[in-house]
Design an enzyme around this catalytic site. Structure first.
Site, PDB file in Angstrom:
ATOM      1  N   GLY A   1     -27.142  -0.885 -31.922  1.00  0.00           N
ATOM      2  CA  GLY A   1     -26.486  -1.478 -33.082  1.00  0.00           C
ATOM      3  C   GLY A   1     -26.591  -0.713 -34.377  1.00  0.00           C
ATOM      4  O   GLY A   1     -26.221  -1.238 -35.440  1.00  0.00           O
TER       5      GLY A   1
ATOM      6  N   HIS B   1     -12.335  18.051 -24.937  1.00  0.00           N
ATOM      7  CA  HIS B   1     -12.030  17.018 -23.941  1.00  0.00           C
ATOM      8  C   HIS B   1     -11.936  15.677 -24.659  1.00  0.00           C
ATOM      9  O   HIS B   1     -12.345  15.547 -25.814  1.00  0.00           O
ATOM     10  CB  HIS B   1     -13.123  16.961 -22.866  1.00  0.00           C
ATOM     11  CG  HIS B   1     -14.514  16.795 -23.422  1.00  0.00           C
ATOM     12  ND1 HIS B   1     -15.320  17.867 -23.744  1.00  0.00           N
ATOM     13  CD2 HIS B   1     -15.234  15.684 -23.743  1.00  0.00           C
ATOM     14  CE1 HIS B   1     -16.475  17.432 -24.222  1.00  0.00           C
ATOM     15  NE2 HIS B   1     -16.444  16.102 -24.244  1.00  0.00           N
TER      16      HIS B   1
ATOM     17  N   ARG C   1     -18.375  19.666 -37.499  1.00  0.00           N
ATOM     18  CA  ARG C   1     -19.161  20.428 -36.534  1.00  0.00           C
ATOM     19  C   ARG C   1     -18.386  20.354 -35.226  1.00  0.00           C
ATOM     20  O   ARG C   1     -18.034  19.272 -34.755  1.00  0.00           O
ATOM     21  CB  ARG C   1     -20.555  19.819 -36.400  1.00  0.00           C
ATOM     22  CG  ARG C   1     -21.440  20.465 -35.298  1.00  0.00           C
ATOM     23  CD  ARG C   1     -21.376  19.663 -34.017  1.00  0.00           C
ATOM     24  NE  ARG C   1     -22.405  20.030 -33.059  1.00  0.00           N
ATOM     25  CZ  ARG C   1     -22.438  19.589 -31.808  1.00  0.00           C
ATOM     26  NH1 ARG C   1     -21.500  18.765 -31.346  1.00  0.00           N
ATOM     27  NH2 ARG C   1     -23.397  19.957 -30.985  1.00  0.00           N
TER      28      ARG C   1
ATOM     29  N   ASP D   1     -18.055  20.501 -31.397  1.00  0.00           N
ATOM     30  CA  ASP D   1     -18.791  20.387 -30.145  1.00  0.00           C
ATOM     31  C   ASP D   1     -18.358  21.508 -29.193  1.00  0.00           C
ATOM     32  O   ASP D   1     -17.189  21.891 -29.163  1.00  0.00           O
ATOM     33  CB  ASP D   1     -18.509  19.010 -29.535  1.00  0.00           C
ATOM     34  CG  ASP D   1     -19.281  18.756 -28.271  1.00  0.00           C
ATOM     35  OD1 ASP D   1     -20.517  18.905 -28.294  1.00  0.00           O
ATOM     36  OD2 ASP D   1     -18.652  18.387 -27.248  1.00  0.00           O
TER      37      ASP D   1
ATOM     38  N   GLU E   1     -21.059  24.551 -32.426  1.00  0.00           N
ATOM     39  CA  GLU E   1     -22.200  24.438 -31.513  1.00  0.00           C
ATOM     40  C   GLU E   1     -22.244  25.707 -30.660  1.00  0.00           C
ATOM     41  O   GLU E   1     -21.482  25.860 -29.709  1.00  0.00           O
ATOM     42  CB  GLU E   1     -22.088  23.211 -30.611  1.00  0.00           C
ATOM     43  CG  GLU E   1     -23.282  23.073 -29.675  1.00  0.00           C
ATOM     44  CD  GLU E   1     -23.058  22.088 -28.532  1.00  0.00           C
ATOM     45  OE1 GLU E   1     -24.007  21.855 -27.769  1.00  0.00           O
ATOM     46  OE2 GLU E   1     -21.934  21.576 -28.385  1.00  0.00           O
TER      47      GLU E   1
ATOM     48  N   HIS F   1     -30.070  16.192 -30.610  1.00  0.00           N
ATOM     49  CA  HIS F   1     -29.787  15.219 -29.563  1.00  0.00           C
ATOM     50  C   HIS F   1     -29.672  15.858 -28.184  1.00  0.00           C
ATOM     51  O   HIS F   1     -29.584  15.146 -27.181  1.00  0.00           O
ATOM     52  CB  HIS F   1     -28.478  14.495 -29.882  1.00  0.00           C
ATOM     53  CG  HIS F   1     -27.295  15.407 -29.959  1.00  0.00           C
ATOM     54  ND1 HIS F   1     -27.154  16.361 -30.944  1.00  0.00           N
ATOM     55  CD2 HIS F   1     -26.195  15.529 -29.169  1.00  0.00           C
ATOM     56  CE1 HIS F   1     -26.024  17.018 -30.766  1.00  0.00           C
ATOM     57  NE2 HIS F   1     -25.434  16.545 -29.698  1.00  0.00           N
ATOM     58  N   ASP F   2     -29.660  17.208 -28.107  1.00  0.00           N
ATOM     59  CA  ASP F   2     -29.461  17.902 -26.839  1.00  0.00           C
ATOM     60  C   ASP F   2     -30.712  18.578 -26.301  1.00  0.00           C
ATOM     61  O   ASP F   2     -30.667  19.176 -25.221  1.00  0.00           O
ATOM     62  CB  ASP F   2     -28.362  18.969 -26.994  1.00  0.00           C
ATOM     63  CG  ASP F   2     -26.961  18.374 -26.989  1.00  0.00           C
ATOM     64  OD1 ASP F   2     -26.762  17.346 -26.318  1.00  0.00           O
ATOM     65  OD2 ASP F   2     -26.077  18.935 -27.658  1.00  0.00           O
TER      66      ASP F   2
ATOM     67  N   ASP G   1     -32.107  13.715 -23.383  1.00  0.00           N
ATOM     68  CA  ASP G   1     -31.259  12.521 -23.358  1.00  0.00           C
ATOM     69  C   ASP G   1     -31.632  11.618 -22.183  1.00  0.00           C
ATOM     70  O   ASP G   1     -31.675  12.068 -21.045  1.00  0.00           O
ATOM     71  CB  ASP G   1     -29.803  12.999 -23.238  1.00  0.00           C
ATOM     72  CG  ASP G   1     -28.814  11.872 -23.028  1.00  0.00           C
ATOM     73  OD1 ASP G   1     -29.130  10.721 -23.357  1.00  0.00           O
ATOM     74  OD2 ASP G   1     -27.715  12.163 -22.523  1.00  0.00           O
TER      75      ASP G   1
ATOM     76  N   ARG H   1     -33.221  10.272 -28.145  1.00  0.00           N
ATOM     77  CA  ARG H   1     -32.267   9.479 -28.920  1.00  0.00           C
ATOM     78  C   ARG H   1     -32.757   8.046 -29.093  1.00  0.00           C
ATOM     79  O   ARG H   1     -31.981   7.087 -29.066  1.00  0.00           O
ATOM     80  CB  ARG H   1     -30.895   9.479 -28.221  1.00  0.00           C
ATOM     81  CG  ARG H   1     -30.360  10.877 -27.933  1.00  0.00           C
ATOM     82  CD  ARG H   1     -29.057  10.862 -27.151  1.00  0.00           C
ATOM     83  NE  ARG H   1     -28.593  12.220 -26.844  1.00  0.00           N
ATOM     84  CZ  ARG H   1     -27.463  12.509 -26.210  1.00  0.00           C
ATOM     85  NH1 ARG H   1     -26.661  11.520 -25.810  1.00  0.00           N
ATOM     86  NH2 ARG H   1     -27.118  13.760 -25.973  1.00  0.00           N
TER      87      ARG H   1
END
Length: 645
Positions: free
Chosen positions: A178, A253, A336, A338, A367, A440-441, A509, A513
């Site tokens: 949320g 994509h 940015r 991706d 990236e 996050h990666d 991941d 996160r």
């Protein structure tokens, strides 16, 4: 016979580093030989250029040539071929391909020295060069007022789902905590207290997943996050408080559950999956319509786009109300991109052109995980830093250098790796790079710096179960302080991944996160981040000053950032200042280092964080650098002379 060349010393290459098109570069080599060489050549892009004898220094004959760089941007590769007394020898780049001191070879080396030649009009935003960026994974930062909900609602602070059975049998990444735009707005005072000047948001457009990298509708903010109007309000409020907003553009994509593909019929559009007459049909590549199509890394939920299709270019890039332009008009200050290496160079150039037309001061970040100046992907030399493509990249190269150094030592190698970027990247690009230590990666920096087992070979169950032991956690925090000290003092824009400043740990991941621990922060680490960010914001030389790797002693790395002559590295007026950083990542009994500052005209030395005066009467400075610690000192200088070693 011995042949020497060092691409980072003015005695061998002038000017050093990347250069604009048409620049005349002087290249020199030193040859130690008992006989006068029969032939000395500089081989440039496979073209031999004769070099001429100019002087003798310490039994070395110095040869040079002057070479005008091409009028078109690209990469120039050079090495040296010497023939003497029937013997042929070569000098080329070192095996690590990091520039600096070269190596001799019997045969023509595979690796030559690199010169990045860029467009003379290449310019990146000045605000980005001075920025401290904060990366937010929107669902996990802060939950403000409730918004429309979809997916599986979770309690704040619970562990994210990581097994398919938790999602009902298929791993769908649709558990939501949320976090939303109103939560970011609520935490504006917190961002200001940190000293943040830009926020980078992971994707915020409508999607069925919590990560939102499977875009459903580029035109609409995900209802769970808020509305388009709330986005514009947030962007405006941030800008009023001196904070820019950077968006994540996922254009290689879309999601299969999108208005463009519409595999499940959840949108009122006619998607490419539904009809070959769809206006979006040629955005995708079908092998056997509708069920067999190209997708990102084989994930059928992520159908690849044909970025160079005219209709796709018009929609995303070219039109006055294109996606790229629309969100800039709505308050964003940049994008940015991706997986930039999976986007055609022509597509990125189109984005840059459209973006700069919408706002000449907007930033375009890619990236890219490797050295972006010489990156080759899908068999093609990429053009990221030639002046017509990206402004900046996510600096995973410096991240790896920092973490490796703090874990294993080897100060010379650390400075070597940083200096390679300084050599290969145009300064316009280097000083806008996102200098990160977590994202996050990748696993959180705190986890890596604790000495935790490598994530390679670990399954999700093992990652979920791992907790950093108490003694390892204390070590990790000390290393984290050093990492942040480096992050805030090297060229580029430091980027703090939300929660790193609060002591959040975790593997990949989804464990990197997790929710921001409001009320449960590591307050000491948080205050340390505030202190170091304030230091960077205080000293102009830490933002646009020159970078000089001074030297290393054992595992202690020492470097300087400096502005002299009241001009920064871009020739802009700036206040003089010099800051020296020393880092000691090993607990090896060494706690002090002594070195000369005489050549820098230093009058006095004081601790930049505490203001404590450090004894110095000229000549050598003895600097105490505690094991697993660092020192940042301000140097008062009596002249403007900067000596390049």
């Amino acid at each position: 016979m011995n042949i020497e060349h060092n691409s980072r010393k003015a005695a061998y290459r002038e000017p050093m580093g990347a250069v604009p098109c048409g620049t005349v570069v002087i290249l020199r080599t030193a040859i130690e030989s008992y006989a006068i060489p029969d032939s000395v050549e500089c081989v440039i892009n496979d073209r031999a250029v004769r070099m001429y004898y100019v002087m003798e220094i310490n039994n070395n004959r110095i040869y040079e040539c002057k070479v005008e760089m091409p009028q078109t941007e690209g990469l120039v590769w050079y090495g040296f071929r010497v023939e003497a007394s029937g013997e042929v020898a070569w000098c080329g780049n070192n095996p690590e391909f990091l520039g600096g001191k070269g190596c001799m070879y019997r045969d023509k080396p595979e690796r030559f020295f690199q010169i990045t030649v860029y467009d003379k009009d290449y310019k990146t935003p000045d605000w980005m060069k001075n920025a401290v960026v904060y990366q937010i994974f929107p669902d996990r930062f802060c939950r403000g007022r409730d918004t429309e909900f979809h997916g599986i609602r979770r309690n704040w602070g619970d562990e994210p789902f990581y097994r398919a059975d938790q999602f009902g049998g298929e791993y769908t990444s649709d558990d939501f905590f949320g976090g939303n735009l109103s939560g970011i707005k609520e935490k504006l005072p917190y961002l200001k207290s940190l000293g943040i000047t830009a926020v980078y948001l992971n994707p915020i457009f409508k999607s069925q997943s919590n990560h939102r990298y499977n875009t459903g509708d580029y035109e609409t903010i995900d209802p769970l996050l808020g509305t388009n109007e709330e986005f514009s309000e947030l962007a405006g409020l941030l800008r009023e408080n001196g904070i820019r907003l950077i968006l994540d553009g996922v254009f290689s994509h879309t999601g299969d559950d999108s208005r463009y593909f519409n595999k499940y019929g959840n949108y009122d559009s006619v998607g490419a999956y539904q009809s070959q007459d769809s206006p979006y049909y040629d955005w995708y590549s079908f092998t056997n319509w509708p069920n067999v199509y190209e997708s990102w890394w084989g994930f059928t939920s992520l159908p690849n786009t044909n970025e160079m299709r005219e209709s796709y270019l018009d929609y995303v890039v070219r039109n006055d109300d294109s996606i790229v332009r629309r969100w800039i008009k709505n308050g964003a200050s940049g994008w940015r991109l991706d997986v930039a290496d999976e986007l055609p160079d022509e597509f990125i150039k189109e984005i840059r052109k459209s973006l700069k037309e919408a706002d000449s001061d907007a930033v375009l970040i890619g990236e890219v995980w490797e050295d972006a100046s010489n990156k080759v992907s899908y068999g093609r030399q990429r053009e990221y830093f030639w002046g017509k493509s990206l402004d900046s990249v996510m600096n995973y190269v410096s991240r790896r250098a920092i973490l490796d150094y703090l874990l294993w030592g080897d100060a010379p190698q650390f400075l070597h790796r940083l200096s390679a970027l300084y050599e290969n990247y145009p300064k316009e690009a280097l000083y806008t790079c996102l200098n990160l230590i977590s994202t996050h990666d990748v696993p959180r920096a705190l986890t890596i710096l604790s000495g935790a087992p490598s994530v390679d070979g670990m399954n999700r169950e093992q990652q979920a179960a791992y907790r950093i032991p108490e003694d390892a956690l204390e070590l990790a925090k000390k290393r984290m302080r050093m990492a942040v000290a480096i992050q805030m003092t090297i060229p580029g824009a430091p980027c703090v991944y939300y929660g790193d400043e609060a002591g959040v740990a975790g593997y990949t991941d989804p464990f990197n996160r997790t929710c921001y621990p409001w009320g449960g922060e590591d307050t000491a680490l948080l205050e340390f981040h505030r202190e170091l960010i304030a230091l960077r914001n205080k000293f102009k030389c830490l933002r646009t000053g020159d970078f000089l790797g001074v030297f290393s002693y054992e595992d202690i790395a020492i470097y300087m950032r400096s502005i002299t002559g009241e001009k920064d590295v871009f020739g802009n007026e700036a206040e003089n200042g010099t800051v020296l950083v020393a880092v000691n990542p090993m607990n090896n009994g060494i706690d002090a280092v002594s070195f000369s500052l005489e050549q820098y005209g230093v009058k006095s030395v004081k601790n930049a964080l505490t203001g404590e005066i450090i004894p110095y009467n000229g000549g050598d400075l003895k600097l105490r650098v505690e094991p697993l610690g660092f020192v940042i000192v301000e140097l008062e200088r009596s002249d403007d002379k900067i000596v390049t070693l």
